[in-house]
Design a protein around this motif. Structure first.
Motif, PDB file in Angstrom:
ATOM      1  N   ASN A 149      29.033  26.668  29.819  1.00 29.93           N
ATOM      2  CA  ASN A 149      29.066  25.554  30.780  1.00 29.93           C
ATOM      3  C   ASN A 149      30.218  25.641  31.781  1.00 29.93           C
ATOM      4  OD1 ASN A 149      26.902  24.433  29.386  1.00 29.93           O
ATOM      5  ND2 ASN A 149      28.304  23.476  27.915  1.00 29.93           N
ATOM      6  N   THR A 150      30.581  26.815  32.161  1.00 33.75           N
ATOM      7  CA  THR A 150      31.658  26.992  33.144  1.00 33.75           C
ATOM      8  C   THR A 150      31.247  28.084  34.120  1.00 33.75           C
ATOM      9  OG1 THR A 150      33.297  26.389  31.479  1.00 33.75           O
ATOM     10  CG2 THR A 150      34.132  27.525  33.422  1.00 33.75           C
ATOM     11  N   GLU A 151      31.330  27.767  35.415  1.00 30.90           N
ATOM     12  CA  GLU A 151      31.008  28.778  36.429  1.00 30.90           C
ATOM     13  C   GLU A 151      32.233  29.695  36.602  1.00 30.90           C
ATOM     14  OE1 GLU A 151      28.033  28.859  38.757  1.00 30.90           O
ATOM     15  OE2 GLU A 151      29.027  28.384  40.662  1.00 30.90           O
ATOM     16  N   ILE A 152      31.993  30.991  36.548  1.00 27.73           N
ATOM     17  CA  ILE A 152      33.088  31.946  36.700  1.00 27.73           C
ATOM     18  C   ILE A 152      32.953  32.608  38.069  1.00 27.73           C
ATOM     19  CG2 ILE A 152      34.144  34.060  35.794  1.00 27.73           C
ATOM     20  CD1 ILE A 152      34.419  31.654  33.908  1.00 27.73           C
ATOM     21  N   VAL A 153      34.047  32.572  38.828  1.00 27.02           N
ATOM     22  CA  VAL A 153      34.054  33.138  40.175  1.00 27.02           C
ATOM     23  C   VAL A 153      35.245  34.082  40.279  1.00 27.02           C
ATOM     24  CG1 VAL A 153      34.012  32.613  42.648  1.00 27.02           C
ATOM     25  CG2 VAL A 153      33.278  30.866  41.011  1.00 27.02           C
ATOM     26  N   ILE A 154      35.043  35.232  40.921  1.00 21.19           N
ATOM     27  CA  ILE A 154      36.202  36.092  41.218  1.00 21.19           C
ATOM     28  C   ILE A 154      36.336  36.231  42.732  1.00 21.19           C
ATOM     29  CG2 ILE A 154      36.211  37.400  39.050  1.00 21.19           C
ATOM     30  CD1 ILE A 154      34.787  39.717  40.628  1.00 21.19           C
ATOM     31  N   PHE A 155      37.579  36.276  43.169  1.00 21.46           N
ATOM     32  CA  PHE A 155      37.897  36.501  44.584  1.00 21.46           C
ATOM     33  C   PHE A 155      38.661  37.822  44.676  1.00 21.46           C
ATOM     34  CE2 PHE A 155      37.334  31.913  44.324  1.00 21.46           C
ATOM     35  CZ  PHE A 155      36.639  31.610  45.488  1.00 21.46           C
ATOM     36  N   PRO A 156      37.945  38.942  44.743  1.00 24.32           N
ATOM     37  CA  PRO A 156      38.639  40.236  44.790  1.00 24.32           C
ATOM     38  C   PRO A 156      39.103  40.554  46.220  1.00 24.32           C
ATOM     39  CG  PRO A 156      36.253  40.518  44.519  1.00 24.32           C
ATOM     40  CD  PRO A 156      36.501  39.056  44.743  1.00 24.32           C
ATOM     41  N   PRO A 157      39.930  41.579  46.390  1.00 25.20           N
ATOM     42  CA  PRO A 157      40.218  42.045  47.746  1.00 25.20           C
ATOM     43  C   PRO A 157      38.899  42.411  48.431  1.00 25.20           C
ATOM     44  CG  PRO A 157      41.716  43.052  46.171  1.00 25.20           C
ATOM     45  CD  PRO A 157      40.675  42.335  45.367  1.00 25.20           C
TER      46      PRO A 157
ATOM     47  N   GLY B 242      40.105  25.632  36.990  1.00 20.66           N
ATOM     48  CA  GLY B 242      41.321  26.189  37.576  1.00 20.66           C
ATOM     49  C   GLY B 242      41.059  27.281  38.586  1.00 20.66           C
ATOM     50  N   LEU B 243      41.992  27.377  39.531  1.00 18.53           N
ATOM     51  CA  LEU B 243      42.046  28.540  40.422  1.00 18.53           C
ATOM     52  C   LEU B 243      43.265  29.322  39.923  1.00 18.53           C
ATOM     53  CD1 LEU B 243      41.128  30.176  42.853  1.00 18.53           C
ATOM     54  CD2 LEU B 243      42.418  28.630  44.333  1.00 18.53           C
ATOM     55  N   ILE B 244      42.998  30.530  39.454  1.00 23.01           N
ATOM     56  CA  ILE B 244      44.006  31.263  38.698  1.00 23.01           C
ATOM     57  C   ILE B 244      44.435  32.503  39.479  1.00 23.01           C
ATOM     58  CG2 ILE B 244      44.506  32.250  36.412  1.00 23.01           C
ATOM     59  CD1 ILE B 244      43.321  29.340  36.340  1.00 23.01           C
ATOM     60  N   GLY B 245      45.745  32.676  39.653  1.00 20.36           N
ATOM     61  CA  GLY B 245      46.247  33.855  40.354  1.00 20.36           C
ATOM     62  C   GLY B 245      46.649  34.925  39.356  1.00 20.36           C
ATOM     63  N   GLY B 246      47.954  35.001  39.054  1.00 18.43           N
ATOM     64  CA  GLY B 246      48.497  36.062  38.198  1.00 18.43           C
ATOM     65  C   GLY B 246      47.723  36.282  36.898  1.00 18.43           C
ATOM     66  N   ALA B 247      47.387  35.193  36.209  1.00 14.62           N
ATOM     67  CA  ALA B 247      46.734  35.334  34.897  1.00 14.62           C
ATOM     68  C   ALA B 247      45.282  35.800  35.019  1.00 14.62           C
ATOM     69  CB  ALA B 247      46.811  34.014  34.135  1.00 14.62           C
ATOM     70  N   ALA B 248      44.737  35.845  36.242  1.00 10.28           N
ATOM     71  CA  ALA B 248      43.352  36.324  36.415  1.00 10.28           C
ATOM     72  C   ALA B 248      43.284  37.849  36.450  1.00 10.28           C
ATOM     73  CB  ALA B 248      42.765  35.756  37.711  1.00 10.28           C
ATOM     74  N   LEU B 249      44.454  38.480  36.492  1.00 14.64           N
ATOM     75  CA  LEU B 249      44.482  39.948  36.564  1.00 14.64           C
ATOM     76  C   LEU B 249      44.438  40.587  35.178  1.00 14.64           C
ATOM     77  CD1 LEU B 249      47.139  40.314  39.420  1.00 14.64           C
ATOM     78  CD2 LEU B 249      44.670  40.678  39.600  1.00 14.64           C
ATOM     79  N   LYS B 250      44.508  39.759  34.151  1.00 15.70           N
ATOM     80  CA  LYS B 250      44.401  40.286  32.771  1.00 15.70           C
ATOM     81  C   LYS B 250      43.193  39.616  32.144  1.00 15.70           C
ATOM     82  CE  LYS B 250      49.362  40.767  32.166  1.00 15.70           C
ATOM     83  NZ  LYS B 250      50.275  39.636  32.233  1.00 15.70           N
ATOM     84  N   SER B 251      42.193  40.418  31.779  1.00 19.68           N
ATOM     85  CA  SER B 251      40.938  39.794  31.330  1.00 19.68           C
ATOM     86  C   SER B 251      41.137  38.930  30.091  1.00 19.68           C
ATOM     87  CB  SER B 251      39.860  40.845  31.109  1.00 19.68           C
ATOM     88  OG  SER B 251      40.287  41.749  30.125  1.00 19.68           O
TER      89      SER B 251
ATOM     90  N   ASN C  53      45.760  42.796  45.078  1.00 19.64           N
ATOM     91  CA  ASN C  53      46.125  43.593  43.905  1.00 19.64           C
ATOM     92  C   ASN C  53      44.983  44.498  43.484  1.00 19.64           C
ATOM     93  OD1 ASN C  53      48.805  42.448  43.221  1.00 19.64           O
ATOM     94  ND2 ASN C  53      47.666  40.560  43.021  1.00 19.64           N
ATOM     95  N   LEU C  54      45.285  45.491  42.713  1.00 13.16           N
ATOM     96  CA  LEU C  54      44.366  46.396  42.008  1.00 13.16           C
ATOM     97  C   LEU C  54      43.848  47.560  42.879  1.00 13.16           C
ATOM     98  CD1 LEU C  54      42.128  43.752  40.173  1.00 13.16           C
ATOM     99  CD2 LEU C  54      44.197  44.825  39.304  1.00 13.16           C
ATOM    100  N   SER C  55      43.541  48.650  42.173  1.00 14.41           N
ATOM    101  CA  SER C  55      42.833  49.772  42.792  1.00 14.41           C
ATOM    102  C   SER C  55      41.345  49.504  42.613  1.00 14.41           C
ATOM    103  CB  SER C  55      43.198  51.074  42.074  1.00 14.41           C
ATOM    104  OG  SER C  55      42.685  51.026  40.760  1.00 14.41           O
ATOM    105  N   GLU C  56      40.501  50.305  43.253  1.00  7.83           N
ATOM    106  CA  GLU C  56      39.056  50.081  43.114  1.00  7.83           C
ATOM    107  C   GLU C  56      38.632  50.215  41.651  1.00  7.83           C
ATOM    108  OE1 GLU C  56      35.320  51.058  45.745  1.00  7.83           O
ATOM    109  OE2 GLU C  56      36.035  52.869  44.760  1.00  7.83           O
ATOM    110  N   GLN C  57      39.136  51.257  40.976  1.00  6.53           N
ATOM    111  CA  GLN C  57      38.745  51.468  39.582  1.00  6.53           C
ATOM    112  C   GLN C  57      39.203  50.302  38.702  1.00  6.53           C
ATOM    113  OE1 GLN C  57      36.505  53.698  39.000  1.00  6.53           O
ATOM    114  NE2 GLN C  57      36.428  52.845  36.929  1.00  6.53           N
TER     115      GLN C  57
END
Ligand code: PEP
Length: 246
Positions: free
Chosen positions: A33-41, A227-236, A13-17
């Motif tokens: 106290n929570t590690e935040i990770v993103i898995f972008p394209p 959690g590993l979050i799919g759809g809801a990770a696309l809205k900050s 999902n998403l464009s570069e911008q």
């Protein structure tokens, strides 16, 4: 003690911008106290890394060979050079659509750990298996065939994500009782394979239609470490609310 981790799987999902804007918003979240990770394209990873944001960047996929004639694939060294420290292995979409089986996933786990990447290993049953009541055996077999050859030292660089397939992208969520029962089973299985101390130190994430409404109840379970979050990770705003649900 084990870490709380909230990870966003942006899938294809998403464009570069849009990816730049979302990554910046995620990096600005106030989370304790929570590690935040993103898995972008993968194609956006170098650009996002160069922003030097306060978050970890992971790869959704890689090929478990150093180099060679593997058209279309990306190696671990290439991803590391781009700033990746986490990888996803065993996501149900790759198991189902790309036909990655437990044996190939074992190869991927080995390749990633050899290069000191942290593995988020996904497991979870489809609906028919749960309806038969054999979900514990099914998940245990996934762990057995792809993870349980690892040494005590290696397994400590793995986070497990329990993602019941019937809950991924469907709007159906496992109840907190169902999630806790499976997470406890996974921890007990880790404990009998390794040691109680090692099992207690491994984070087990829940994934499957996790959202700002259900995250608090899920994260309150003693064996749910994030959690590993799919759809809801696309809205900050949604991702922020989930990340602050402990
Ligand atoms: C996922 O793909 O890992 C996932 C949990 O997706 P969703 O949150 O959209 O169900």
């Amino acid at each position: 003690m084990r870490k709380h981790i909230v990870a966003g799987n942006w899938k294809m999902n998403l464009s570069e911008q849009e990816a730049i804007e979302l990554a910046k918003e995620v990096a600005e979240m106030r989370v304790e106290n929570t590690e935040i990770v993103i898995f972008p394209p993968a194609i956006f990873i170098p650009t996002l890394s160069k922003l030097n944001l306060n978050l970890k960047i992971g790869a959704q996929n890689f090929f478990p060979k150093d180099n060679g004639a593997f058209t279309g694939e990306i190696s671990i060294n290439q991803l590391k050079e781009a700033g990746v420290t986490y990888v996803l292995v065993g996501h149900s979409e790759r198991r189902t659509i790309l036909k990655e089986d437990n044996t190939f996933l074992k190869e991927k786990v080995n390749a990633a750990l050899e290069k000191n990447l942290h593995v988020v290993f996904c497991c979870g049953e489809e609906l028919a298996i749960r309806e038969q009541g054999t979900e514990n055996e099914f998940v245990k077999n996934q762990l057995n065939e792809s993870l349980f050859h690892l040494t005590q030292e290696q397994i400590q660089n793995v986070t497990i994500a329990y993602e019941p397939i019937w809950a991924i992208g469907t709007g159906l969520t496992a109840s907190s009782a169902q999630a806790e029962a499976m997470h406890l089973f996974i921890r007990e299985t880790l404990s009998s394979k390794y040691t109680t101390e090692i099992a207690a130190g491994i984070s087990i994430l829940y994934g499957g239609s996790c959202n700002p409404t259900n995250a608090k109840e899920l994260f309150a379970c003693p064996n749910v470490d994030g959690g590993l979050i799919g759809g809801a990770a696309l809205k900050s705003a949604d991702f922020n609310s989930i990340a602050n649900s402990f």
